[in-house]
Design an enzyme around this catalytic site. Structure first.
Site, short mmCIF file in Angstrom:
data_model
loop_
_atom_site.label_atom_id
_atom_site.label_comp_id
_atom_site.label_asym_id
_atom_site.label_seq_id
_atom_site.Cartn_x
_atom_site.Cartn_y
_atom_site.Cartn_z
N ASP A 150 0.84 -1.20 0.00
CA ASP A 150 0.00 0.00 0.00
C ASP A 150 0.88 1.26 0.00
OD1 ASP A 150 -2.31 1.44 0.01
OD2 ASP A 150 -2.79 1.11 2.12
N ASN B 188 -10.69 -2.75 -6.43
CA ASN B 188 -9.85 -1.79 -7.14
C ASN B 188 -10.39 -1.39 -8.53
OD1 ASN B 188 -6.67 -3.00 -5.80
ND2 ASN B 188 -7.93 -1.26 -5.16
C1 FPP Z 1 -1.37 0.29 -3.50
O1 FPP Z 1 -1.08 1.65 -3.56
C2 FPP Z 1 -0.93 -0.42 -4.68
C3 FPP Z 1 -1.71 -1.01 -5.61
C4 FPP Z 1 -3.18 -1.01 -5.59
C5 FPP Z 1 -1.15 -1.68 -6.76
C6 FPP Z 1 0.01 -2.56 -6.49
C7 FPP Z 1 0.84 -2.55 -7.66
C8 FPP Z 1 2.17 -2.51 -7.68
C9 FPP Z 1 3.05 -2.57 -6.49
C10 FPP Z 1 2.80 -2.39 -8.99
C11 FPP Z 1 3.48 -3.58 -9.48
C12 FPP Z 1 2.80 -4.86 -9.34
C13 FPP Z 1 2.98 -5.91 -10.13
C14 FPP Z 1 2.37 -7.19 -9.77
C15 FPP Z 1 3.80 -5.86 -11.35
P1 FPP Z 1 -2.27 2.69 -3.61
O2 FPP Z 1 -2.47 3.09 -5.02
O3 FPP Z 1 -3.46 2.12 -2.93
O4 FPP Z 1 -1.65 3.87 -2.78
P2 FPP Z 1 -2.43 4.92 -1.87
O5 FPP Z 1 -3.10 4.13 -0.78
O6 FPP Z 1 -1.35 5.80 -1.36
O7 FPP Z 1 -3.39 5.63 -2.77
#
Ligand code: FPP
Length: 261
Positions: free
Chosen positions: A38, A86
């Site tokens: 996250d 998501n």
């Molecule tokens: C959470 O940060 C992250 C995600 C929903 C996506 C996870 C993806 C990656 C780490 C990219 C690479 C993954 C692969 C499998 C190639 P958020 O967007 O919820 O952050 P926030 O809570 O600060 O908005």
């Protein structure tokens, strides 16, 4: 998994002041560590960048986390990459993530070969764009014979949906007369979850400070130790990983039993 100690020491050379490999008991490494990755968006926003840059930076952390897991000799690593919720994000961000999953997987296949890592996916892949599904299938096929660490990527995953699916599979078996309802036990449910055959996580790490499960592995985390760090996912390094393992090793896991000390 067997640990290559020379490689491990080399990998953790030049530690920061507050943590080093010497503080880790190599005999008590968790078998399976799971991550709620996250904070990509906040990482980017705190730098005045578009959220997408956070996801791109998150790929680098994920690559390092895979390597760290292999060096530490984990049997399994799992990560929550995309939840069933998501899809509510802006279409542009969803498209970018789907594309990123596909391109990253292709790019990282040599690493999986080199490190003998076997890929698994947790979640309903049918709803993913064709490009992403095809690449995931290629990843599964190309790593199926690998005998090292299992790397499970949760994509379009929701734990309640997973449990509903297991119930439907069991009900179908019961309707066919293959299972008697009173014989249904925990093992039968576990074996119908996406994680079938993977040991339950010993340690769950959530980055960026939030204290919730977000519909992740509700069944599998029954006795898992939790570690929450304020660090955003793109800043999660091998040293953060070691801090989490150190914290895990300081716990007294009782699985509902009595205090052992
Ligand atoms: C959470 O940060 C992250 C995600 C929903 C996506 C996870 C993806 C990656 C780490 C990219 C690479 C993954 C692969 C499998 C190639 P958020 O967007 O919820 O952050 P926030 O809570 O600060 O908005």
């Amino acid at each position: 998994m067997r640990i290559d100690e020379a490689k491990l020491r080399d990998y953790f050379a030049n530690p920061p002041e507050d943590i080093s490999l010497d503080e880790i008991d190599l005999e008590r490494i968790p078998r399976h560590v799971s991550f709620i990755m996250d904070g990509n968006g906040r990482w980017a926003q705190s730098r005045g960048l578009d959220r997408s840059k956070g996801h791109v930076a998150g790929v680098d952390s994920l690559r390092e986390t895979v390597t760290t897991s292999v060096r530490l000799g984990l049997d399994a690593l799992s990560v929550y990459a995309f939840s069933t919720e998501n899809w509510k994000r802006p279409k542009r961000e969803v498209n970018l993530l789907m594309h990123l999953f596909a391109t990253t997987l292709v790019k990282e296949l040599p690493l999986f070969h080199q490190e003998n890592v076997r890929l698994r996916f947790l979640g309903d892949l049918d709803a993913l764009p064709r490009e992403t599904r095809n690449v995931f299938q290629r990843g599964l096929d190309e790593t199926a014979d690998h005998t090292g660490m299992t790397f499970a990527l949760a994509v379009n995953y929701g734990s309640r949906a997973e449990i509903v699916r297991a119930a439907q599979l069991l009900a179908a078996d019961a309707a066919m007369g293959n299972v008697s309802p009173l014989d249904i036990d925990e093992e039968m449910i576990s074996s119908r979850l996406y994680t079938s055959g993977i040991p339950d996580p010993d340690l769950l790490v959530r980055t960026s400070g939030e204290m919730r499960l977000s519909n992740y592995l509700l069944w599998q985390l029954a006795y898992t130790e939790f570690y929450v760090t304020d660090v955003y996912w793109p800043d999660f390094s091998r040293w953060e990983f070691l801090r989490a393992v150190r914290s895990f090793q300081a716990r007294d896991r009782r699985f509902g039993g009595v205090v052992s000390k």
